[in-house]
Write a protein that holds these residues in place. Structure first.
Motif, PDB file in Angstrom:
ATOM      1  N   LEU A   1     -27.858  -7.536  32.541  1.00  0.00           N
ATOM      2  CA  LEU A   1     -27.160  -6.861  31.660  1.00  0.00           C
ATOM      3  C   LEU A   1     -27.983  -6.760  30.531  1.00  0.00           C
ATOM      4  O   LEU A   1     -28.667  -7.610  30.028  1.00  0.00           O
ATOM      5  CB  LEU A   1     -25.732  -7.495  31.500  1.00  0.00           C
ATOM      6  N   PRO A   2     -27.940  -5.718  29.783  1.00  0.00           N
ATOM      7  CA  PRO A   2     -28.666  -5.440  28.476  1.00  0.00           C
ATOM      8  C   PRO A   2     -28.386  -6.245  27.192  1.00  0.00           C
ATOM      9  O   PRO A   2     -29.043  -6.251  26.363  1.00  0.00           O
ATOM     10  CB  PRO A   2     -28.453  -3.787  28.268  1.00  0.00           C
ATOM     11  N   SER A   3     -27.073  -6.721  27.216  1.00  0.00           N
ATOM     12  CA  SER A   3     -26.762  -7.326  25.932  1.00  0.00           C
ATOM     13  C   SER A   3     -27.770  -8.501  25.496  1.00  0.00           C
ATOM     14  O   SER A   3     -28.111  -9.252  26.289  1.00  0.00           O
ATOM     15  CB  SER A   3     -25.255  -8.090  26.187  1.00  0.00           C
ATOM     16  N   ASN A   4     -28.128  -8.495  24.531  1.00  0.00           N
ATOM     17  CA  ASN A   4     -28.990  -9.420  23.487  1.00  0.00           C
ATOM     18  C   ASN A   4     -28.417 -10.849  23.411  1.00  0.00           C
ATOM     19  O   ASN A   4     -28.713 -11.848  23.786  1.00  0.00           O
ATOM     20  CB  ASN A   4     -29.494  -8.998  22.250  1.00  0.00           C
ATOM     21  N   LEU A   5     -26.960 -10.821  23.022  1.00  0.00           N
ATOM     22  CA  LEU A   5     -26.299 -11.947  22.977  1.00  0.00           C
ATOM     23  C   LEU A   5     -25.879 -12.737  24.239  1.00  0.00           C
ATOM     24  O   LEU A   5     -25.857 -14.062  24.324  1.00  0.00           O
ATOM     25  CB  LEU A   5     -25.145 -11.725  22.130  1.00  0.00           C
TER      26      LEU A   5
ATOM     27  N   GLY B   1     -26.717 -16.243  24.327  1.00  0.00           N
ATOM     28  CA  GLY B   1     -25.615 -17.281  24.568  1.00  0.00           C
ATOM     29  C   GLY B   1     -25.200 -17.055  22.899  1.00  0.00           C
ATOM     30  O   GLY B   1     -25.881 -17.042  21.953  1.00  0.00           O
ATOM     31  N   GLY B   2     -23.828 -17.296  22.953  1.00  0.00           N
ATOM     32  CA  GLY B   2     -23.210 -17.374  21.504  1.00  0.00           C
ATOM     33  C   GLY B   2     -23.015 -18.784  20.754  1.00  0.00           C
ATOM     34  O   GLY B   2     -23.996 -19.886  21.515  1.00  0.00           O
ATOM     35  N   PRO B   3     -22.791 -19.025  19.649  1.00  0.00           N
ATOM     36  CA  PRO B   3     -22.875 -20.248  18.961  1.00  0.00           C
ATOM     37  C   PRO B   3     -22.262 -21.237  19.447  1.00  0.00           C
ATOM     38  O   PRO B   3     -22.777 -22.310  19.344  1.00  0.00           O
ATOM     39  CB  PRO B   3     -22.535 -19.787  17.534  1.00  0.00           C
ATOM     40  N   ASN B   4     -21.406 -20.930  20.262  1.00  0.00           N
ATOM     41  CA  ASN B   4     -20.498 -22.231  21.009  1.00  0.00           C
ATOM     42  C   ASN B   4     -20.546 -22.215  22.245  1.00  0.00           C
ATOM     43  O   ASN B   4     -19.964 -22.967  23.031  1.00  0.00           O
ATOM     44  CB  ASN B   4     -19.047 -21.955  20.634  1.00  0.00           C
ATOM     45  N   GLN B   5     -21.386 -21.157  22.923  1.00  0.00           N
ATOM     46  CA  GLN B   5     -21.991 -21.199  24.239  1.00  0.00           C
ATOM     47  C   GLN B   5     -23.346 -20.883  24.364  1.00  0.00           C
ATOM     48  O   GLN B   5     -23.624 -19.967  24.575  1.00  0.00           O
ATOM     49  CB  GLN B   5     -20.997 -20.345  25.175  1.00  0.00           C
ATOM     50  N   PRO B   6     -24.260 -21.817  23.845  1.00  0.00           N
ATOM     51  CA  PRO B   6     -25.756 -21.574  24.073  1.00  0.00           C
ATOM     52  C   PRO B   6     -26.285 -21.472  25.573  1.00  0.00           C
ATOM     53  O   PRO B   6     -25.454 -21.718  26.623  1.00  0.00           O
ATOM     54  CB  PRO B   6     -26.356 -23.079  23.777  1.00  0.00           C
ATOM     55  N   ARG B   7     -27.323 -21.043  25.846  1.00  0.00           N
ATOM     56  CA  ARG B   7     -27.748 -20.775  27.180  1.00  0.00           C
ATOM     57  C   ARG B   7     -27.589 -21.609  28.061  1.00  0.00           C
ATOM     58  O   ARG B   7     -27.120 -21.306  29.276  1.00  0.00           O
ATOM     59  CB  ARG B   7     -29.234 -20.145  27.035  1.00  0.00           C
ATOM     60  N   GLY B   8     -27.884 -22.996  27.859  1.00  0.00           N
ATOM     61  CA  GLY B   8     -27.672 -24.070  28.708  1.00  0.00           C
ATOM     62  C   GLY B   8     -26.386 -24.117  29.355  1.00  0.00           C
ATOM     63  O   GLY B   8     -26.408 -24.397  30.592  1.00  0.00           O
TER      64      GLY B   8
END
Length: 317
Positions: free
Chosen positions: A288-292, A296-303
């Motif tokens: 998907l093209p979304s950067n966020l 990942g969001g501030p309360n859901q980091p990529r990990g």
């Protein structure tokens, strides 16, 4: 003086605008995605379109999708139509809330619907009557409201005149589409102000593409101008198949992040949107093209999201 609203009403368009460019996916997968979208807290969903299955095969199951919507009684659903035939199909299927597309340029109108803009506007009255008789509402969506891939820049006055005429013929609300993702904040506020002067009592929405990176800035400009109805697509999925280069809907998660961090309430759970995006990515089979979404969001980091990928989401690298 326009006051920035304390909250906005986001419409999720991934089910229609997002999926229309993709290969068809099974009905049950669509319903899983819709269930994930409902869990985000969004209140309005553009769920499908009643257009030619040959032109948009990914949405050929519109009647089947609408037949399942009683599962989500708290959501307000609408469907896009391109003409009277589609409107009749939608109402017969049990979908009274219609979005009717009118291209502000003849070039795009001919490519999209094989008729001129004036001919498209003339259809508003009949489609509004169909919606109203079924207990629904009609939203006129003005495509290429700022620029057209065929005819160039759309004169502001032309877009305003089309909007005014649509309202006179029965449209209950308006939405302005930056179909090829070319507009910028100043042009957005200019159009919003001109439309408000022309039809001051009619609700206004906006639909931006992030094709050239300005879509999210245009959202903030529109909201600061008092617009509270914003379209966005989970993961940034979608685009217009009849406008060359029209990629990149603005991502729902990026709109939620931008506005919530700016003190403007959306009522939407960002972590649930990211969960829905993971499901969408698995369903369509590509990034998907979304950067966020990638970060990942501030309360859901990529990990955290990558760990959840083991339970069905696509692992990203």
């Amino acid at each position: 003086m326009t006051t920035t609203p304390a909250s906005i009403d986001l419409r999720e368009v991934g089910m229609r605008d997002g999926l229309q460019l993709e290969a068809p996916i099974p009905l049950e997968t669509k319903l899983e995605i819709l269930d994930a979208i409902a869990a985000t807290g969004v209140r309005r969903v553009e769920v499908t379109s009643f257009v030619s299955p040959a032109a948009v095969p990914a949405l050929a199951d519109a009647e089947q999708v609408v037949a399942e919507l009683q599962r989500w009684p708290d959501l307000h659903f609408s469907a896009l139509v391109a003409g009277r035939g589609g409107a009749r199909r939608a109402v017969a299927a049990g979908m009274p809330h219609l979005e009717y597309v009118i291209s502000a340029s003849d070039g795009h109108s001919l490519a999209n619907a094989r008729r001129t803009t004036d001919e498209a506007v003339d259809g508003v009255a009949d489609i509004a009557a169909l919606a109203h008789d079924a207990g629904g509402r009609l939203e006129a969506i003005i495509a290429v409201a700022w620029d057209c891939p065929f005819d160039g820049r759309t004169p502001l006055r032309r877009t305003v005149d089309i909007a005014r005429r649509a309202v006179e013929l029965g449209a209950d609300q308006l939405c302005f589409g930056d179909t090829i993702g070319t507009t910028v904040p100043g042009r957005v506020t200019d159009l919003v102000a001109a439309v408000r002067d022309a039809v001051p009592e009619v609700p206004i929405g906006v639909h931006f593409h992030n094709t050239r990176g300005s879509g999210i800035a245009c959202v903030l400009a529109a909201v600061q101008a008092g617009v509270v109805q914003i379209d966005a697509s989970v993961g940034g999925l979608g685009g217009c198949p009849f406008a060359p280069g029209a990629s990149g809907n603005i991502a729902t998660e990026e709109v939620v992040y931008l506005l919530e961090e700016s003190g403007i309430a959306t009522g939407i759970d960002l972590s649930r949107v990211l969960d829905a995006a993971a499901l969408v990515e698995r369903a369509v089979g590509h990034e998907l093209p979304s950067n966020l979404y990638r970060a990942g969001g501030p309360n859901q980091p990529r990990g955290r999201r990558d760990a959840s990928a083991q339970n069905g989401a696509t692992t990203r690298s």
